[in-house]
Design an enzyme around this catalytic site. Structure first.
Site, PDB file in Angstrom:
ATOM      1  N   LYS A 107       0.819  -1.214   0.000  1.00  0.00           N
ATOM      2  CA  LYS A 107       0.000   0.000   0.000  1.00  0.00           C
ATOM      3  C   LYS A 107       0.858   1.272   0.000  1.00  0.00           C
ATOM      4  CE  LYS A 107      -4.306  -1.865   1.762  1.00  0.00           C
ATOM      5  NZ  LYS A 107      -3.943  -3.267   2.053  1.00  0.00           N
TER       6      LYS A 107
HETATM    7  C1  LIG Z   1      -4.551  -4.377   1.414  1.00  0.00           C
HETATM    8  C2  LIG Z   1      -3.814  -5.653   1.396  1.00  0.00           C
HETATM    9  C3  LIG Z   1      -4.196  -6.726   0.552  1.00  0.00           C
HETATM   10  C4  LIG Z   1      -5.417  -6.676  -0.324  1.00  0.00           C
HETATM   11  O1  LIG Z   1      -5.232  -5.840  -1.429  1.00  0.00           O
HETATM   12  P1  LIG Z   1      -6.478  -5.340  -2.292  1.00  0.00           P
HETATM   13  O2  LIG Z   1      -5.931  -4.350  -3.234  1.00  0.00           O
HETATM   14  O3  LIG Z   1      -7.445  -4.750  -1.307  1.00  0.00           O
HETATM   15  O4  LIG Z   1      -7.056  -6.552  -2.964  1.00  0.00           O
HETATM   16  C5  LIG Z   1      -3.412  -7.876   0.542  1.00  0.00           C
HETATM   17  N1  LIG Z   1      -2.330  -7.991   1.351  1.00  0.00           N
HETATM   18  C6  LIG Z   1      -1.953  -6.998   2.183  1.00  0.00           C
HETATM   19  C7  LIG Z   1      -0.763  -7.203   3.053  1.00  0.00           C
HETATM   20  C8  LIG Z   1      -2.664  -5.791   2.227  1.00  0.00           C
HETATM   21  O5  LIG Z   1      -2.268  -4.815   3.070  1.00  0.00           O
END
Ligand SMILES: *Cc1c(COP(=O)(O)O)cnc(C)c1O
Length: 433
Positions: A107
């Site tokens: 993210k």
């Molecule tokens: C947010 C997140 C996900 C999921 O990603 P999306 O884009 O919401 O499908 C998977 N793994 C981790 C570690 C995350 O922080």
């Protein structure tokens, strides 16, 4: 390039408006009106491009009306400051490590680009921009880190007191300056409700310029296409078909990959790997969309019962399930199987994978039951560093997980939060003071 709302194709806004609004007034998500194609020479010569040059090449196709080339170069250079290496574990398995950013999860890519873009647009406002986010843990830290010290923007992070892990709390409460942690005496749902109510409150709206840093913001989606191209660059000389296995929750990550493919990135297949919150897997299998309350799992960042980016995937494929299935597979795994996979990856490949990546690994293994592995290099997206889920990895593997220095340093800082009740009026009084 204009952006339309997934609820209304006639509605068109600029990139700037889409970023500053986050969500369309009609509740839809913003989508680019066309998906532009890469220049042929870009794919041919991709090994000559640095990560931030790849980012420029992709993102500029969407932003040229609102960001000059110089400005975008500046933003991507200061956003894409860490690598995303593919670690090859065997002839047909690679791990795309997306955790080298400041908060150890993928993210960071989206949050850093969004923060810098919003910071630039906010310069034209006559007052400071105030960002409100409710978090159950991970989103808050990526947003806090991304916006830290961005001029003209204050970030208020609402988190449920006593309900985030102590590591997560430290990540939220130790920045200071323009990052304000509001420790709410309630649940995550209470925090989210306060944020929603604040956006509708006239006293607040009259006094403060508000925005959200929601994961559905288009400025978080576009930069996520970049690391797929970066991975392709690293794998190109293997001359194999590429499959990406993407641990999925709200489906933002995989949507960005599908956009990259539509732009011309040579990828054979995307696998959406889900935990027991398997609304998307069901959709792929049956065409039925059955959103529901999420259940708690070990891979908690994927505990999403109503994945909002599904509407973007449906748009990308003109609402044709058969077309979606040509590009996308999906399968789903429970906590027990996740733990076994963490163990298996450690024993077979001497690699420590986190619970989210473990689900990606399982989904790739399933793909290889139906497809001859020798044709492929399968790449699991490792979306977070295993140290973020230290307890799980340590109990499964029986060994200590070393915390990287960038997480460790904040663990020794003093927590600084403002404690408030879950009563909206109390939060409002604070925001207006
Ligand atoms: C947010 C997140 C996900 C999921 O990603 P999306 O884009 O919401 O499908 C998977 N793994 C981790 C570690 C995350 O922080």
């Amino acid at each position: 390039m204009k952006f339309y709302s997934t609820n209304d194709k006639e509605l068109r806004v600029t990139f700037r408006e889409a970023v500053m609004k986050g969500l369309s007034d009609d509740g839809g998500l913003f989508m680019p009106e066309t998906i532009p194609a890469f220049d042929k020479t870009f794919i041919e010569n991709i090994d000559k491009y640095s990560l931030s040059e790849i980012a420029f090449e992709i993102i500029s196709k969407y932003t040229s009306d609102d960001l000059t080339e110089d400005k975008l170069h500046e933003i991507v250079k200061s956003s894409f400051t860490f690598e995303s290496p593919v670690k090859i574990l065997s002839d047909n398995l690679g791990i795309l490590e997306l955790f080298h950013g400041p908060t150890l999860a993928f993210k960071d890519f989206g949050a850093r680009f969004m923060a810098r873009t919003m910071g630039y647009f906010a310069k034209d406002l006559d007052k400071e921009l105030n960002i409100l986010v409710a978090t159950s843990g991970d989103t808050g830290s990526a947003v806090a880190s991304g916006f830290y010290n961005v001029e003209g923007i204050n970030v208020f992070i609402l988190y449920p007191s006593g309900k985030v892990s102590s590591n997560q709390e430290k990540q939220l409460t130790t920045y200071g300056n323009n990052i304000i942690a509001l420790e709410i005496d309630g649940t995550f749902d209470d925090c989210q409700k306060i944020v929603k109510t604040a956006f509708l409150d006239n006293d607040i709206k009259n006094k403060l310029y508000l925005s959200s840093a929601n994961s559905i913001n288009i400025a978080r989606l576009l930069p996520q296409s970049v690391y797929y191209a970066e991975a392709f660059k690293q794998l190109k000389e293997l001359n194999k078909e590429i499959v990406f296995s993407v641990p999925s929750g709200n489906l933002g990550n995989i949507t960005a990959g599908l956009i990259a493919k539509k732009m011309g990135l040579p990828v054979s297949k995307f696998i959406s790997a889900t935990n027991m919150n398997n609304v998307f897997t069901e959709f792929i299998e049956s065409g039925k969309f059955n959103p529901r309350k999420s259940v708690a799992t070990l891979s908690n960042a994927m505990d999403v019962g109503n994945p909002s980016n599904l509407s973007r995937i449906i748009e990308l494929y003109d609402d044709d399930l058969e077309l979606i299935k040509v590009d996308v597979d999906s399968s789903t795994y429970n906590d027990e199987t996740t733990k076994l996979a963490i163990k298996e990856v450690s024993e077979n490949f001497n690699y420590t994978i986190d619970p989210h990546g473990a689900i990606g690994y399982l989904a790739l293994k399933k793909f290889y039951e139906d497809n001859d592995p020798s044709n492929y290099i399968g790449v699991v997206l490792e979306t977070a560093h295993p140290a973020k889920f230290k307890e799980v990895a340590e109990s499964v593997l029986g060994k200590e997980i070393i915390i990287p220095e960038r997480l460790d340093s904040c663990l020794h800082k003093e927590k600084n939060s403002i404690k408030i009740s879950k009563n909206f009026e109390d939060v409002k009084k604070y925001l207006l003071s």
